[in-house]
Design an enzyme around this catalytic site. Structure first.
Site, short mmCIF file in Angstrom:
data_model
loop_
_atom_site.label_atom_id
_atom_site.label_comp_id
_atom_site.label_asym_id
_atom_site.label_seq_id
_atom_site.Cartn_x
_atom_site.Cartn_y
_atom_site.Cartn_z
N SER A 94 -22.50 -123.20 -20.25
CA SER A 94 -21.94 -122.32 -21.56
C SER A 94 -20.52 -122.00 -21.88
O SER A 94 -20.30 -121.11 -22.42
CB SER A 94 -22.83 -121.51 -22.17
OG SER A 94 -24.42 -121.89 -22.18
N ASN A 130 -18.07 -132.69 -18.91
CA ASN A 130 -19.40 -133.23 -18.27
C ASN A 130 -20.22 -133.93 -19.41
O ASN A 130 -20.90 -133.20 -20.35
CB ASN A 130 -20.35 -132.38 -17.44
CG ASN A 130 -21.77 -132.95 -17.22
OD1 ASN A 130 -21.89 -134.38 -17.30
ND2 ASN A 130 -22.47 -132.27 -16.54
N TRP A 131 -20.23 -135.12 -19.76
CA TRP A 131 -20.64 -135.70 -21.15
C TRP A 131 -22.25 -135.80 -21.07
O TRP A 131 -23.07 -136.21 -21.90
CB TRP A 131 -20.01 -137.10 -21.35
CG TRP A 131 -18.81 -136.95 -21.93
CD1 TRP A 131 -17.71 -135.92 -21.86
CD2 TRP A 131 -17.80 -138.02 -22.50
NE1 TRP A 131 -16.57 -136.25 -22.49
CE2 TRP A 131 -16.52 -137.56 -22.70
CE3 TRP A 131 -18.03 -139.41 -22.61
CZ2 TRP A 131 -15.53 -138.30 -23.28
CZ3 TRP A 131 -17.00 -140.21 -23.09
CH2 TRP A 131 -16.03 -139.62 -23.63
N LYS A 132 -22.81 -135.69 -19.78
CA LYS A 132 -24.05 -136.04 -19.59
C LYS A 132 -24.67 -137.43 -20.14
O LYS A 132 -23.86 -138.32 -20.27
CB LYS A 132 -24.90 -134.81 -20.16
CG LYS A 132 -24.58 -133.31 -19.40
CD LYS A 132 -25.36 -132.12 -19.77
CE LYS A 132 -24.62 -130.87 -19.10
NZ LYS A 132 -25.74 -129.96 -19.29
N GLU A 176 -29.44 -130.59 -13.27
CA GLU A 176 -30.52 -131.42 -13.92
C GLU A 176 -30.90 -132.49 -12.90
O GLU A 176 -32.06 -132.94 -13.19
CB GLU A 176 -29.78 -131.88 -15.13
CG GLU A 176 -29.77 -130.89 -16.28
CD GLU A 176 -28.39 -131.18 -17.22
OE1 GLU A 176 -27.83 -132.15 -17.22
OE2 GLU A 176 -28.08 -129.99 -17.78
N GLU A 234 -22.48 -123.29 -11.14
CA GLU A 234 -23.24 -123.38 -12.56
C GLU A 234 -24.78 -122.55 -12.31
O GLU A 234 -25.70 -123.28 -11.98
CB GLU A 234 -23.61 -124.90 -12.91
CG GLU A 234 -22.29 -125.76 -13.02
CD GLU A 234 -22.47 -126.88 -13.86
OE1 GLU A 234 -21.56 -126.79 -14.95
OE2 GLU A 234 -23.37 -127.43 -13.69
N GLY A 274 -26.22 -124.99 -20.90
CA GLY A 274 -26.82 -125.49 -22.18
C GLY A 274 -27.64 -124.38 -23.04
O GLY A 274 -28.45 -124.71 -24.12
N HIS A 287 -26.00 -131.86 -9.53
CA HIS A 287 -26.10 -131.07 -10.81
C HIS A 287 -27.44 -130.52 -10.87
O HIS A 287 -28.44 -131.17 -10.52
CB HIS A 287 -25.81 -131.95 -12.08
CG HIS A 287 -25.50 -131.06 -13.33
ND1 HIS A 287 -26.68 -130.78 -14.02
CD2 HIS A 287 -24.72 -130.54 -14.02
CE1 HIS A 287 -26.34 -130.06 -14.96
NE2 HIS A 287 -24.93 -129.96 -15.11
P1 PGA Z 1 -22.96 -126.51 -20.82
O1 PGA Z 1 -23.32 -127.59 -19.57
O2 PGA Z 1 -21.41 -126.35 -20.84
O3 PGA Z 1 -23.40 -127.40 -22.01
O4 PGA Z 1 -23.63 -125.48 -20.71
C1 PGA Z 1 -22.44 -127.38 -18.32
C2 PGA Z 1 -22.88 -128.52 -17.21
O5 PGA Z 1 -24.24 -128.64 -17.05
O6 PGA Z 1 -22.22 -128.98 -16.39
#
Ligand code: PGA
Length: 250
Positions: free
Chosen positions: A211, A11-13, A98, A167, A173, A96
């Site tokens: 993470s 997931n490059w966000k 976010e 998640e 993160g 997600h």
């Molecule tokens: P992360 O993000 O591996 O940086 O914790 C995972 C995600 O949000 O899909």
């Protein structure tokens, strides 16, 4: 070990540039020889065209990070499932945390987006997960079950075509990863809920995200109901992502 082939998704966000994407993908494709799991990268929509070209003929599939719940029309700023399909998109991350947090996406909206993606021939990767406060209040199971129930209610008949990603919000993160047994416990809850809804639930891949990194991927992936990973930060570093792809190929 489960019968499901592992799926590892980057997931490059909101990261990348034309130059950075080209060098990251070149490094990834050079290292794919010993990778036998399914693998994909979900990139910002403006880079789908570039990535479609870069990934052509490779084993790395292309994914997006959101889709409109609408088919087409007066929805300024939105991208439809058929537009994603035009660029060879195979997967789409939905719900997600976010987006749930920053765009007030509800369980019902996420379920509709999943329906739209499926109708457009795209596999939704639907994220569920509890916040730290919810975990500390003992609500983890109730929260993920509520999120999954909304998805099943709308998409029950084709639930086996959906990928679920657990998640925990507190692990995203932050460098705090769920312990393998904590992840497995939630994955087992999700699996049981899927089994109650569909005779094909054993086919559903349940990914872990939060993470996940080159050092902890293998032990997480060894859990019976952890069928792969949704990886943020570590997917932006080619050597780390490749190490994780190889851990999923054992
Ligand atoms: P992360 O993000 O591996 O940086 O914790 C995972 C995600 O949000 O899909």
């Amino acid at each position: 070990m489960s019968k499901r082939q592992k799926l590892m998704v980057g997931n490059w966000k909101m990261n990348g540039s034309l130059a950075a994407n080209a060098s990251l993908v070149a490094e990834l494709l050079q290292g794919m020889a010993e990778v036998y799991c399914h693998a994909a990268v979900c990139v910002p929509s403006v880079y789908l065209s570039q990535l479609q070209t870069l990934l052509a003929g490779s084993e790395l599939a292309l994914g997006a990070q959101d889709v409109s719940p609408h088919e087409s029309g007066a929805y300024t700023g939105e991208v439809s499932a058929s537009m994603l399909k035009d660029f060879g998109v195979r997967y789409c991350i939905l719900g997600h945390s976010e987006r749930r947090r920053d765009h007030s996406e509800s369980d019902a909206l996420v379920a509709l987006k999943a329906q739209r993606a499926l109708a457009g021939g795209i596999t939704p990767i639907v994220c569920v997960g509890e916040s730290l406060a919810e975990r500390e209040a003992g609500e983890t199971e109730a929260v993920v079950k509520r999120q999954l129930a909304a998805l099943i209610q709308v998409n029950g008949h084709c639930i086996s075509e959906i990928v679920v990603a657990y998640e925990p919000v507190w692990a995203i993160g932050t460098g705090l990863t769920a312990k393998p047994e904590q992840a497995q416990a939630v994955h087992a809850v999700l699996r049981a809920q899927l089994q109650a809804a569909s005779p094909h639930a054993d086919r559903v891949s349940i990914l872990y995200g939060g993470s996940m990194n080159a050092a902890n991927a293998a032990t997480l992936l060894d859990q019976p109901d952890v069928d792969g990973g949704l990886i943020g930060g570590a997917a932006l570093k080619a050597p780390d992502f490749l190490t994780m792809l190889k851990a999923a190929s054992r």
